[in-house]
Scaffold this active site. Structure first.
Site, PDB file in Angstrom:
ATOM      1  N   HIS A  40     -13.073  -4.735  52.753  1.00  0.00           N
ATOM      2  CA  HIS A  40     -12.057  -5.738  53.086  1.00  0.00           C
ATOM      3  C   HIS A  40     -11.098  -5.190  54.133  1.00  0.00           C
ATOM      4  O   HIS A  40      -9.920  -4.984  53.864  1.00  0.00           O
ATOM      5  CB  HIS A  40     -11.306  -6.171  51.818  1.00  0.00           C
ATOM      6  CG  HIS A  40     -12.166  -6.988  50.915  1.00  0.00           C
ATOM      7  ND1 HIS A  40     -12.053  -6.982  49.561  1.00  0.00           N
ATOM      8  CD2 HIS A  40     -13.175  -7.844  51.188  1.00  0.00           C
ATOM      9  CE1 HIS A  40     -12.962  -7.780  49.034  1.00  0.00           C
ATOM     10  NE2 HIS A  40     -13.654  -8.307  50.007  1.00  0.00           N
ATOM     11  N   HIS A 122     -14.246 -11.561  41.080  1.00  0.00           N
ATOM     12  CA  HIS A 122     -14.455 -10.377  41.930  1.00  0.00           C
ATOM     13  C   HIS A 122     -15.950 -10.091  42.068  1.00  0.00           C
ATOM     14  O   HIS A 122     -16.679 -10.096  41.077  1.00  0.00           O
ATOM     15  CB  HIS A 122     -13.735  -9.170  41.311  1.00  0.00           C
ATOM     16  CG  HIS A 122     -13.574  -8.049  42.286  1.00  0.00           C
ATOM     17  ND1 HIS A 122     -14.610  -7.216  42.615  1.00  0.00           N
ATOM     18  CD2 HIS A 122     -12.515  -7.636  43.009  1.00  0.00           C
ATOM     19  CE1 HIS A 122     -14.188  -6.335  43.504  1.00  0.00           C
ATOM     20  NE2 HIS A 122     -12.917  -6.567  43.768  1.00  0.00           N
ATOM     21  N   GLU A 124     -17.628  -7.419  42.398  1.00  0.00           N
ATOM     22  CA  GLU A 124     -18.121  -6.321  41.552  1.00  0.00           C
ATOM     23  C   GLU A 124     -18.382  -6.809  40.126  1.00  0.00           C
ATOM     24  O   GLU A 124     -19.421  -6.514  39.521  1.00  0.00           O
ATOM     25  CB  GLU A 124     -17.087  -5.183  41.518  1.00  0.00           C
ATOM     26  CG  GLU A 124     -17.511  -4.048  40.601  1.00  0.00           C
ATOM     27  CD  GLU A 124     -16.362  -3.153  40.203  1.00  0.00           C
ATOM     28  OE1 GLU A 124     -15.497  -2.849  41.039  1.00  0.00           O
ATOM     29  OE2 GLU A 124     -16.319  -2.756  39.013  1.00  0.00           O
TER      30      GLU A 124
END
Ligand code: F3S
Length: 322
Positions: A40, A122, A124
């Site tokens: 990011h 998210h 992940e």
């Protein structure tokens, strides 16, 4: 003006590794793609694009070449899809994330009801969920435990960047409700270390600069935490956002920190600019000519030399016998 870098700042192990792997892929033959932005940070993503590594959203967007999996990781279906298409896969999943994915998989295989503690949206967490064979329950807050009908045995896995303290609260509450709880503490302390160092520094200095992508959750969180400790906190992505108006009277010490997805070169550019500002501001403070009589304050005495602050760029040094 004193400029202090936070003890822990910038790229964490997993991000550094992923960016290095993407750079290696850029230097190899054929076209390379990252599945989602590699990190990011728009500046790093932009540099990789200049080298021919483009981010794509889906495996179906890649006709041939290399597909780089970013540090957040992906579920097993993506590996299968890439294999079917004959793509070369560079797996930059952070080893901490891999561990969480495997823990979810093994718990699910062993018949545990899997609970993932983390942010539902998210990437992940989504990847860990998919490794649990899409069976896990994702929660972010202790109160959400009230809505779950528990099995006899429950396995808990954490998002790697989740707060250790919050995770422990949830585990404690779970242990009170279920007899057989297996806890996989898959938390990585890189984020926590950066946050602690940033808050400690924000407490000491007059102004705090936080460098990193505005789309980076961990940098934004760092800026929020610093702002709680120091009202002169600024979150910037690049050196161009530094505003001269921030350096008014009373700003003598400046702290710098950066999120886990901020590369060293962006931090160095800011540090360099700060040093230039220091010289500029120093020149502005006083014009001193030879023969002038000025007032000063003795800062320290060391090895027969006296260090005197006269409000100039740096301290003056006078032999003690003078
Ligand atoms: Fe990995 Fe921890 Fe960084 S999980 S990507 S080393 S913050």
């Amino acid at each position: 003006m004193e400029i202090i870098l936070a003890e822990n700042h910038g790229f964490c192990y997993g991000v550094k590794r992923a960016v290095e792997m993407a750079n290696e892929a850029a230097n190899s033959d054929g076209k390379s793609y990252t599945l989602g932005p590699i990190i990011h940070n728009p500046q790093v993503v932009g540099r990789l694009e200049d080298k021919g590594v483009s981010p794509v959203q889906e495996v179906s967007d890649i006709a041939e070449g290399t597909m780089i999996i970013r540090s957040h990781g992906v579920g097993p279906a993506i590996y299968e899809e890439a294999e079917e298409k004959g793509l070369h896969v560079v797996d930059a999943t952070c080893p901490h994330v891999k561990k969480a994915q495997m823990a979810a998989y093994e718990l699910s295989e062993a018949g545990y009801q899997v609970i993932i503690v983390g942010e539902k949206s998210h990437p992940e967490v989504k990847s860990i969920f998919e490794w649990s064979k899409n069976r896990a329950i994702i929660i972010e807050h202790e109160a959400e435990l009230n809505d779950i009908v528990f099995f006899n045995k429950v396995g808990v896995v954490a998002q790697t960047t989740f707060s250790g303290e919050e995770f422990q609260k949830i585990v404690n509450s779970l242990i009170e409700r279920v007899e057989n709880v297996k806890v996989e503490r898959t938390i990585c302390n890189a984020t926590e270390k950066r946050q602690e160092a940033a808050m400690e520094l924000a407490n000491q200095v007059d102004m705090m600069i936080v460098i990193g992508g505005k789309n980076s959750a961990n940098t934004t969180r760092l800026a929020e935490l610093c702002l709680k400790k120091n009202k002169h906190t600024y979150h910037i992505e690049t050196v161009n956002e530094i505003n001269d108006n921030w350096f008014n009277k009373g700003i003598n010490t400046i702290g710098i920190t950066a999120g886990a997805s901020t590369p060293d070169w962006l931090i160095e550019e800011v540090y360099h600019k700060m040093n230039q500002m220091e010289n500029f501001l120093g020149d502005d403070l006083k014009e001193i000519q030879q023969g002038d009589i000025v007032q000063g304050k003795i800062i320290s005495i060391y090895n027969n030399e006296v260090f005197v602050d006269i409000g100039y760029k740096s301290e003056g040094i006078i032999p003690i016998n003078e």
